[in-house]
Design a protein around this motif. Structure first.
Motif, PDB file in Angstrom:
ATOM      1  N   HIS A  78      37.199  39.763  36.872  1.00 21.90           N
ATOM      2  CA  HIS A  78      35.832  39.766  36.161  1.00 21.90           C
ATOM      3  C   HIS A  78      35.597  38.261  36.445  1.00 21.90           C
ATOM      4  CE1 HIS A  78      34.789  41.240  32.054  1.00 21.90           C
ATOM      5  NE2 HIS A  78      34.406  39.832  32.026  1.00 21.90           N
ATOM      6  N   LEU A  79      34.376  38.738  36.591  1.00 24.87           N
ATOM      7  CA  LEU A  79      33.687  37.536  36.856  1.00 24.87           C
ATOM      8  C   LEU A  79      32.266  36.901  35.280  1.00 24.87           C
ATOM      9  CD1 LEU A  79      32.747  37.625  40.559  1.00 24.87           C
ATOM     10  CD2 LEU A  79      34.786  37.240  39.641  1.00 24.87           C
ATOM     11  N   ILE A  80      32.453  35.768  35.325  1.00 31.37           N
ATOM     12  CA  ILE A  80      31.387  35.258  34.560  1.00 31.37           C
ATOM     13  C   ILE A  80      30.249  34.027  35.437  1.00 31.37           C
ATOM     14  CG2 ILE A  80      31.340  34.158  32.042  1.00 31.37           C
ATOM     15  CD1 ILE A  80      33.687  35.729  31.419  1.00 31.37           C
ATOM     16  N   LYS A  81      29.696  34.081  34.340  1.00 30.43           N
ATOM     17  CA  LYS A  81      28.706  33.133  34.304  1.00 30.43           C
ATOM     18  C   LYS A  81      28.964  32.032  32.866  1.00 30.43           C
ATOM     19  CE  LYS A  81      24.345  34.528  36.893  1.00 30.43           C
ATOM     20  NZ  LYS A  81      22.842  34.291  36.643  1.00 30.43           N
ATOM     21  N   VAL A  82      29.549  30.792  33.416  1.00 24.81           N
ATOM     22  CA  VAL A  82      29.626  29.887  32.276  1.00 24.81           C
ATOM     23  C   VAL A  82      28.666  29.078  32.637  1.00 24.81           C
ATOM     24  CG1 VAL A  82      31.222  28.605  31.236  1.00 24.81           C
ATOM     25  CG2 VAL A  82      32.246  30.665  32.421  1.00 24.81           C
ATOM     26  N   SER A  83      27.947  28.322  31.238  1.00 25.07           N
ATOM     27  CA  SER A  83      26.725  27.461  31.251  1.00 25.07           C
ATOM     28  C   SER A  83      26.640  27.603  29.553  1.00 25.07           C
ATOM     29  CB  SER A  83      25.410  28.308  31.598  1.00 25.07           C
ATOM     30  OG  SER A  83      24.741  28.507  30.969  1.00 25.07           O
ATOM     31  N   ASP A  84      25.927  25.725  29.772  1.00 31.09           N
ATOM     32  CA  ASP A  84      26.021  25.620  28.343  1.00 31.09           C
ATOM     33  C   ASP A  84      25.154  26.414  27.937  1.00 31.09           C
ATOM     34  OD1 ASP A  84      27.481  23.534  29.101  1.00 31.09           O
ATOM     35  OD2 ASP A  84      26.057  22.266  29.817  1.00 31.09           O
ATOM     36  N   ALA A  86      24.210  29.231  27.427  1.00 33.98           N
ATOM     37  CA  ALA A  86      24.361  31.192  27.304  1.00 33.98           C
ATOM     38  C   ALA A  86      24.895  31.325  25.811  1.00 33.98           C
ATOM     39  CB  ALA A  86      25.009  31.719  28.358  1.00 33.98           C
ATOM     40  N   ASP A  87      25.078  31.888  25.361  1.00 33.17           N
ATOM     41  CA  ASP A  87      25.569  32.153  23.849  1.00 33.17           C
ATOM     42  C   ASP A  87      25.911  33.667  24.124  1.00 33.17           C
ATOM     43  OD1 ASP A  87      22.899  34.348  23.993  1.00 33.17           O
ATOM     44  OD2 ASP A  87      23.257  33.814  21.683  1.00 33.17           O
ATOM     45  N   ARG A  88      25.578  34.483  25.669  1.00 29.23           N
ATOM     46  CA  ARG A  88      26.671  35.545  25.614  1.00 29.23           C
ATOM     47  C   ARG A  88      26.244  35.393  26.972  1.00 29.23           C
ATOM     48  NH1 ARG A  88      26.585  41.599  26.137  1.00 29.23           N
ATOM     49  NH2 ARG A  88      28.148  41.654  26.424  1.00 29.23           N
ATOM     50  N   PRO A  89      27.712  35.242  27.876  1.00 34.05           N
ATOM     51  CA  PRO A  89      27.784  34.886  29.133  1.00 34.05           C
ATOM     52  C   PRO A  89      27.681  35.967  30.196  1.00 34.05           C
ATOM     53  CG  PRO A  89      29.468  34.315  28.475  1.00 34.05           C
ATOM     54  CD  PRO A  89      28.809  34.128  27.028  1.00 34.05           C
ATOM     55  N   GLN A  90      26.357  36.016  31.003  1.00 35.03           N
ATOM     56  CA  GLN A  90      26.762  37.681  31.818  1.00 35.03           C
ATOM     57  C   GLN A  90      28.076  37.905  32.611  1.00 35.03           C
ATOM     58  OE1 GLN A  90      23.597  37.186  34.766  1.00 35.03           O
ATOM     59  NE2 GLN A  90      23.252  39.191  35.458  1.00 35.03           N
ATOM     60  N   GLU A  91      27.981  38.993  32.838  1.00 32.15           N
ATOM     61  CA  GLU A  91      29.803  39.664  32.867  1.00 32.15           C
ATOM     62  C   GLU A  91      29.246  40.096  34.623  1.00 32.15           C
ATOM     63  OE1 GLU A  91      32.984  40.168  29.778  1.00 32.15           O
ATOM     64  OE2 GLU A  91      30.792  40.081  28.778  1.00 32.15           O
ATOM     65  N   VAL A  92      30.082  40.277  35.537  1.00 26.46           N
ATOM     66  CA  VAL A  92      30.154  41.570  35.892  1.00 26.46           C
ATOM     67  C   VAL A  92      31.413  41.589  36.514  1.00 26.46           C
ATOM     68  CG1 VAL A  92      29.664  39.769  37.855  1.00 26.46           C
ATOM     69  CG2 VAL A  92      28.893  42.394  38.518  1.00 26.46           C
ATOM     70  N   ARG A  93      31.498  43.384  36.835  1.00 24.98           N
ATOM     71  CA  ARG A  93      33.362  43.244  37.795  1.00 24.98           C
ATOM     72  C   ARG A  93      32.853  43.861  39.214  1.00 24.98           C
ATOM     73  NH1 ARG A  93      36.389  42.806  32.415  1.00 24.98           N
ATOM     74  NH2 ARG A  93      35.345  43.829  31.120  1.00 24.98           N
ATOM     75  N   VAL A  94      33.663  43.089  40.003  1.00 29.95           N
ATOM     76  CA  VAL A  94      34.239  43.646  40.995  1.00 29.95           C
ATOM     77  C   VAL A  94      35.136  44.700  41.597  1.00 29.95           C
ATOM     78  CG1 VAL A  94      34.017  43.285  44.049  1.00 29.95           C
ATOM     79  CG2 VAL A  94      32.173  41.492  41.366  1.00 29.95           C
ATOM     80  N   LYS A  95      34.985  45.294  42.270  1.00 28.96           N
ATOM     81  CA  LYS A  95      36.161  46.718  42.505  1.00 28.96           C
ATOM     82  C   LYS A  95      36.647  47.212  43.823  1.00 28.96           C
ATOM     83  CE  LYS A  95      37.194  49.030  37.915  1.00 28.96           C
ATOM     84  NZ  LYS A  95      36.954  50.176  37.408  1.00 28.96           N
ATOM     85  N   VAL A  96      37.714  46.725  44.657  1.00 30.71           N
ATOM     86  CA  VAL A  96      37.851  47.044  45.683  1.00 30.71           C
ATOM     87  C   VAL A  96      39.163  48.172  46.198  1.00 30.71           C
ATOM     88  CG1 VAL A  96      38.814  45.761  48.456  1.00 30.71           C
ATOM     89  CG2 VAL A  96      37.311  44.615  46.521  1.00 30.71           C
ATOM     90  N   PHE A  97      38.832  49.950  46.450  1.00 33.50           N
ATOM     91  CA  PHE A  97      39.787  50.436  46.675  1.00 33.50           C
ATOM     92  C   PHE A  97      40.495  49.794  47.740  1.00 33.50           C
ATOM     93  CE2 PHE A  97      36.335  51.247  43.285  1.00 33.50           C
ATOM     94  CZ  PHE A  97      37.547  52.141  42.379  1.00 33.50           C
ATOM     95  N   LEU A  98      41.900  50.016  47.835  1.00 36.21           N
ATOM     96  CA  LEU A  98      42.799  50.313  49.274  1.00 36.21           C
ATOM     97  C   LEU A  98      44.030  51.371  49.594  1.00 36.21           C
ATOM     98  CD1 LEU A  98      43.635  46.210  47.841  1.00 36.21           C
ATOM     99  CD2 LEU A  98      41.953  46.742  49.743  1.00 36.21           C
ATOM    100  N   PRO A  99      43.881  51.372  50.447  1.00 34.23           N
ATOM    101  CA  PRO A  99      44.683  52.974  50.826  1.00 34.23           C
ATOM    102  C   PRO A  99      45.988  52.452  50.415  1.00 34.23           C
ATOM    103  CG  PRO A  99      43.902  52.038  52.792  1.00 34.23           C
ATOM    104  CD  PRO A  99      42.962  50.959  51.408  1.00 34.23           C
ATOM    105  N   ARG A 100      46.798  53.484  50.418  1.00 35.87           N
ATOM    106  CA  ARG A 100      47.942  53.010  50.186  1.00 35.87           C
ATOM    107  C   ARG A 100      49.101  53.005  51.163  1.00 35.87           C
ATOM    108  NH1 ARG A 100      49.419  54.458  44.909  1.00 35.87           N
ATOM    109  NH2 ARG A 100      51.224  55.041  44.693  1.00 35.87           N
ATOM    110  N   GLU A 101      48.735  53.002  52.875  1.00 34.91           N
ATOM    111  CA  GLU A 101      49.720  52.657  53.682  1.00 34.91           C
ATOM    112  C   GLU A 101      49.465  51.537  53.914  1.00 34.91           C
ATOM    113  OE1 GLU A 101      46.720  55.582  53.879  1.00 34.91           O
ATOM    114  OE2 GLU A 101      47.597  56.194  52.679  1.00 34.91           O
ATOM    115  N   ASN A 102      48.503  50.461  53.351  1.00 34.40           N
ATOM    116  CA  ASN A 102      48.303  49.537  53.624  1.00 34.40           C
ATOM    117  C   ASN A 102      46.977  48.865  53.286  1.00 34.40           C
ATOM    118  OD1 ASN A 102      48.419  47.678  55.952  1.00 34.40           O
ATOM    119  ND2 ASN A 102      47.156  47.993  56.558  1.00 34.40           N
TER     120      ASN A 102
END
Length: 166
Positions: A78-84, A86-102
């Motif tokens: 969960h990433l956020i743009k923090v700046s002086d 912004a009253d509501r910073p921009q956000e984004v979520r990044v997901k990586v799907f990984l196999p159980r075996e490795n």
């Protein structure tokens, strides 16, 4: 009744990534409307480096979860743009799907130092290997613990040995 596939509209961040040649998939936004981006493990570091350069200078949360027995693990950021200004910073979520075996994914520690203990916790609970992490070892469980306690297919031991409990 046939299922209709719904297209998810790309958000601001996804459009910027596409314009700059970063391969990713857009997932449905979360309940607060935060954009979610899916990326392959091999492209996590280039994509996260680009997001850092774009202004996402704060990793608020990194974690993992088990989608279920026989299914993938997910490492999320969960990433956020923090700046002086912004009253509501921009956000984004990044997901990586990984196999159980490795379940291996590159560590983002070298981009956001706050990933240090968070990646260690995901390793400790799910067994996700964060390649390149400077100190990937258990953080919650004893070093000699066998298994990954938050995996949905984990079988709890019948006994727990308390050492130095007094």
């Amino acid at each position: 009744m046939a299922e209709e596939s719904q297209l998810v509209e790309a958000g601001i961040v996804s459009r910027w990534l596409t314009e700059n040649g970063f391969d990713h998939e857009v997932l449905e936004a979360d309940h607060q409307g935060v954009e979610i981006i899916k990326v392959e493990s091999d492209f996590l570091i280039p994509l996260c480096t680009a997001l850092y350069a774009y202004g996402f200078n704060y990793l608020q949360c990194q974690g993992g979860y088990d989608a279920g027995p026989g299914q993938d693990f997910v490492s999320f950021y969960h990433l956020i743009k923090v700046s002086d200004y912004a009253d509501r910073p921009q956000e984004v979520r990044v997901k990586v799907f990984l196999p159980r075996e490795n379940p291996k994914v590159p560590s983002v520690y070298w981009i956001w130092k706050t990933a240090d203990w968070q990646e260690r916790e995901s390793y400790d609970m799910y067994g996700i290997i964060y390649e390149g992490h400077p100190n990937l070892k258990r953080i919650l469980m004893p070093e000699d613990w066998v298994g990954w306690p938050l995996r949905k297919d984990y079988i709890s031991p019948d006994f727990y040995e308390l050492q130095d409990a007094y």
